[in-house]
Design a protein around this motif. Structure first.
Motif, PDB file in Angstrom:
ATOM      1  N   GLU A  70       2.730  -5.491  -5.550  1.00  0.00           N
ATOM      2  CA  GLU A  70       2.864  -4.751  -4.290  1.00  0.00           C
ATOM      3  C   GLU A  70       4.011  -3.762  -4.358  1.00  0.00           C
ATOM      4  O   GLU A  70       3.904  -2.623  -3.878  1.00  0.00           O
ATOM      5  CB  GLU A  70       3.077  -5.728  -3.135  1.00  0.00           C
ATOM      6  N   GLN A  71       5.115  -4.183  -4.959  1.00  0.00           N
ATOM      7  CA  GLN A  71       6.261  -3.284  -5.079  1.00  0.00           C
ATOM      8  C   GLN A  71       5.942  -2.087  -5.964  1.00  0.00           C
ATOM      9  O   GLN A  71       6.335  -0.959  -5.658  1.00  0.00           O
ATOM     10  CB  GLN A  71       7.465  -4.062  -5.626  1.00  0.00           C
ATOM     11  N   ARG A  80       3.787   0.297  -4.046  1.00  0.00           N
ATOM     12  CA  ARG A  80       4.571   1.078  -3.082  1.00  0.00           C
ATOM     13  C   ARG A  80       5.293   2.229  -3.767  1.00  0.00           C
ATOM     14  O   ARG A  80       5.349   3.342  -3.240  1.00  0.00           O
ATOM     15  CB  ARG A  80       5.582   0.171  -2.369  1.00  0.00           C
ATOM     16  N   ARG A  81       5.855   1.959  -4.937  1.00  0.00           N
ATOM     17  CA  ARG A  81       6.550   3.024  -5.661  1.00  0.00           C
ATOM     18  C   ARG A  81       5.566   4.077  -6.145  1.00  0.00           C
ATOM     19  O   ARG A  81       5.865   5.275  -6.151  1.00  0.00           O
ATOM     20  CB  ARG A  81       7.324   2.449  -6.853  1.00  0.00           C
ATOM     21  N   GLY A 131       4.566   5.910  -2.905  1.00  0.00           N
ATOM     22  CA  GLY A 131       5.593   5.982  -1.867  1.00  0.00           C
ATOM     23  C   GLY A 131       6.293   7.312  -1.724  1.00  0.00           C
ATOM     24  O   GLY A 131       7.243   7.430  -0.956  1.00  0.00           O
TER      25      GLY A 131
END
Length: 233
Positions: free
Chosen positions: A5-6, A9-10, A13
């Motif tokens: 998920e991280q 996001r990056r 993002g």
């Protein structure tokens, strides 16, 4: 799961990352429109449009993987390479599917070919596989080269150079199917896969996604250990 998920996001993002993703789809759409306009309406099928459009898009998709690994380099601690690989594959699969939709639209609007939807399902699966291999080639070279520009150039030059070199000698030409992503992409996007060519595809995947990313991950971990070492002394 949190690591994936991280990474996602990056990867989505910032405006630049979204421009890259949208740019990939727009390139696919532009090629699809150009191909559709250049051939007779009776010859406009999803296969004749999809193959060149997805092939051109696969030149840009590795940059998604390269940039995801570049993000990983900036994070402290042991690099979570697996999360980057999984997230990159997910993004590439979505880009492939949206790109395929973009390729279908010109056929839907401007084709009179009786078999225009032939092989649609197989081509869609092929599109996803092609772009997933492309993005994992990007993560692999992104791990091997610190420079993002050099890593991206390598994703284009090295696979195509290998394909070209193998074609110089008649006896080595058969190695293209075993060792080059480009040859596999041509077959996947032509729905020309057989049990033998699927085996060749699996070997190619082991080399260009498994082996390349194993080398990249090793280099990333060594770099992380080297940077952490002086701080812990």
């Amino acid at each position: 799961m949190r690591g994936v998920e991280q990474v996602l996001r990056r990867a989505t993002g910032s405006r630049r990352r979204w421009l890259l993703i949208i740019g990939c789809v727009l390139v696919c759409l532009a090629v699809s429109v150009a191909i559709t306009a250049s051939i007779n309406p009776a010859e406009r099928t999803v296969m004749t449009v999809t193959a060149p459009a997805q092939s051109v898009m696969s030149v840009l998709v590795p940059l998604i993987g390269v940039l995801s690994v570049a993000d990983l380099r900036r994070l402290p601690g042991r690099p979570d390479v697996l999360s980057v690989l999984v997230a990159s594959v997910l993004v590439a699969a979505v880009v492939a599917l949206v790109g395929q939709l973009a390729a279908v639209v010109p056929v839907l609007v401007a084709s009179t070919a009786p078999g225009r939807w032939a092989h649609l399902f197989a081509l869609t699966i092929g599109c996803v596989l092609v772009q997933c291999v492309a993005v994992l080639t990007g993560t692999g070279f992104g791990g091997l080269f610190r420079s993002r520009a050099l890593a991206f150039i390598a994703t284009v030059v090295i696979p195509l150079a290998l394909w070209w070199l193998l074609g110089l000698t008649h006896g080595l030409e058969a190695g293209r199917g075993w060792l080059t992503p480009y040859e596999s992409a041509r077959r996947l996007l032509a729905d020309a896969m057989t049990p033998a060519t699927w085996l060749q595809f699996c070997v190619m995947v082991l080399v260009w996604t498994g082996g390349l990313n194993a080398l990249g991950a090793r280099r990333l971990r060594r770099a992380a250990s080297a940077s952490d070492g002086p701080a812990t002394r």
